[in-house]
Design a protein around this motif. Structure first.
Motif, PDB file in Angstrom:
ATOM      1  N   SER A 169     -25.083 -43.204 -85.158  1.00  8.89           N
ATOM      2  CA  SER A 169     -24.879 -41.989 -84.375  1.00  8.89           C
ATOM      3  C   SER A 169     -25.149 -42.243 -82.901  1.00  8.89           C
ATOM      4  CB  SER A 169     -25.780 -40.854 -84.882  1.00  8.89           C
ATOM      5  OG  SER A 169     -27.142 -41.247 -84.861  1.00  8.89           O
ATOM      6  N   GLY A 170     -24.610 -41.365 -82.081  1.00  9.57           N
ATOM      7  CA  GLY A 170     -24.795 -41.444 -80.645  1.00  9.57           C
ATOM      8  C   GLY A 170     -24.727 -40.074 -80.005  1.00  9.57           C
ATOM      9  N   VAL A 171     -25.368 -39.912 -78.874  1.00  7.47           N
ATOM     10  CA  VAL A 171     -25.349 -38.653 -78.122  1.00  7.47           C
ATOM     11  C   VAL A 171     -24.976 -38.962 -76.681  1.00  7.47           C
ATOM     12  CG1 VAL A 171     -27.070 -37.551 -79.596  1.00  7.47           C
ATOM     13  CG2 VAL A 171     -27.804 -38.810 -77.566  1.00  7.47           C
ATOM     14  N   GLY A 172     -24.599 -37.927 -75.937  1.00 11.14           N
ATOM     15  CA  GLY A 172     -24.278 -38.168 -74.549  1.00 11.14           C
ATOM     16  C   GLY A 172     -23.677 -36.968 -73.866  1.00 11.14           C
ATOM     17  N   PHE A 173     -23.145 -37.204 -72.684  1.00 10.23           N
ATOM     18  CA  PHE A 173     -22.538 -36.147 -71.878  1.00 10.23           C
ATOM     19  C   PHE A 173     -21.322 -36.725 -71.173  1.00 10.23           C
ATOM     20  CE2 PHE A 173     -25.663 -38.370 -69.343  1.00 10.23           C
ATOM     21  CZ  PHE A 173     -25.009 -38.606 -68.153  1.00 10.23           C
TER      22      PHE A 173
ATOM     23  N   LYS B 134     -28.654 -49.511 -84.037  1.00 12.51           N
ATOM     24  CA  LYS B 134     -28.204 -50.836 -83.620  1.00 12.51           C
ATOM     25  C   LYS B 134     -26.744 -51.042 -84.013  1.00 12.51           C
ATOM     26  CE  LYS B 134     -31.379 -52.985 -85.923  1.00 12.51           C
ATOM     27  NZ  LYS B 134     -32.195 -54.096 -86.481  1.00 12.51           N
ATOM     28  N   GLU B 135     -26.006 -51.762 -83.153  1.00 11.15           N
ATOM     29  CA  GLU B 135     -24.659 -52.177 -83.514  1.00 11.15           C
ATOM     30  C   GLU B 135     -24.725 -53.244 -84.596  1.00 11.15           C
ATOM     31  OE1 GLU B 135     -22.579 -53.618 -80.141  1.00 11.15           O
ATOM     32  OE2 GLU B 135     -22.108 -51.626 -79.346  1.00 11.15           O
ATOM     33  N   SER B 136     -23.635 -53.404 -85.322  1.00 11.74           N
ATOM     34  CA  SER B 136     -23.558 -54.443 -86.341  1.00 11.74           C
ATOM     35  C   SER B 136     -23.764 -55.818 -85.714  1.00 11.74           C
ATOM     36  CB  SER B 136     -22.191 -54.405 -87.037  1.00 11.74           C
ATOM     37  OG  SER B 136     -21.976 -53.151 -87.645  1.00 11.74           O
TER      38      SER B 136
ATOM     39  N   SER C  88     -31.313 -55.428 -81.684  1.00 12.35           N
ATOM     40  CA  SER C  88     -31.950 -54.251 -81.101  1.00 12.35           C
ATOM     41  C   SER C  88     -30.895 -53.238 -80.682  1.00 12.35           C
ATOM     42  CB  SER C  88     -32.807 -54.643 -79.889  1.00 12.35           C
ATOM     43  OG  SER C  88     -32.016 -55.247 -78.890  1.00 12.35           O
ATOM     44  N   LYS C  89     -31.335 -52.028 -80.474  1.00 13.37           N
ATOM     45  CA  LYS C  89     -30.431 -50.962 -80.041  1.00 13.37           C
ATOM     46  C   LYS C  89     -29.978 -51.210 -78.613  1.00 13.37           C
ATOM     47  CE  LYS C  89     -32.253 -47.007 -79.215  1.00 13.37           C
ATOM     48  NZ  LYS C  89     -32.943 -45.722 -79.401  1.00 13.37           N
ATOM     49  N   GLY C  90     -28.698 -51.073 -78.355  1.00 11.12           N
ATOM     50  CA  GLY C  90     -28.160 -51.336 -77.037  1.00 11.12           C
ATOM     51  C   GLY C  90     -28.404 -50.198 -76.065  1.00 11.12           C
TER      52      GLY C  90
END
Length: 212
Positions: free
Chosen positions: A167-171, A192-194, A198-200
């Motif tokens: 999942s991701g959030v943003g504007f 984290k991406e495949s 670590s989370k980018g």
């Protein structure tokens, strides 16, 4: 995995699609809904080198709220499988996720199965994507947006939903132009991406079409 796709192939297929659309405006909707489903069959009686089928379904809802702002909710599912003499759906016919039009905050196609040696995206036979977006107009041609995206891609149909969702959030901003809507989003990944340890960081996404 990528080497196994080396060579030339002919794809021969037929597809059928049915869509219901009640939006008040295709490019800038404020209310209504869309239902769409398509089926593609390749190989078998249609010839070609690959035998597979695909189904793609999509539904979108648009809800007007206060001061002409709009909530958009969208869901997508993709399913594919091989049959006959083909052992796998070709990589260029599989489903991919990540990026401007699926789950923002991640690199293009970087959600889902990857090549074990190169970390290149391999796509999968099943996909689920969900998007929720709120648009607030500052002017007739300019809007602010906030969004939440969720989804994943799985290697096999039977794996659908088993390994969790990204999942991701943003504007972002929406600009109405004579050549169509322009979108600029900043997405923040929550997972984290495949293939990553670590989370980018967050990333910008630019596109020139309406919708996720």
């Amino acid at each position: 995995d990528l080497k196994s796709e080396e060579g030339e192939n002919i794809i021969s297929s037929t597809s059928y699609e049915l869509t219901y659309d009640s939006r008040d405006n295709i490019l800038d909707p404020s209310k209504g809904k869309v239902y769409s489903g398509s089926v593609e069959i390749a190989g078998g009686p249609f010839g070609g080198d690959k035998d597979f089928w695909r189904f793609f379904g999509m539904t979108s809802y648009y809800f007007p709220v206060w001061r002409k702002s709009v909530v958009e909710a969208k869901g997508r599912i993709g399913l594919a499988d091989s049959y006959g003499d083909s052992s796998r759906v070709p990589i260029y016919e599989r489903y991919f996720a990540g990026g401007a039009n699926t789950v923002r905050g991640y690199r293009e196609r970087k959600i889902g199965p990857i090549d074990s040696r190169t970390n290149d995206p391999m796509g999968g036979d099943s996909m689920l994507i969900g998007n929720l977006e709120y648009n607030y107009p500052l002017a007739n041609f300019f809007k602010l947006a906030a969004f939440y995206d969720v989804g994943n891609v799985w290697s096999e149909i039977n794996d659908l939903g088993l390994s969790g969702l990204k999942s991701g959030v943003g504007f972002g901003f929406r600009l109405k132009t004579p050549i169509g809507p322009l979108k600029l989003d900043y997405g923040i990944p929550l997972n984290k991406e495949s293939g990553e340890d670590s989370k980018g960081d967050g990333r910008f996404h630019f596109s020139m079409s309406h919708g996720f």
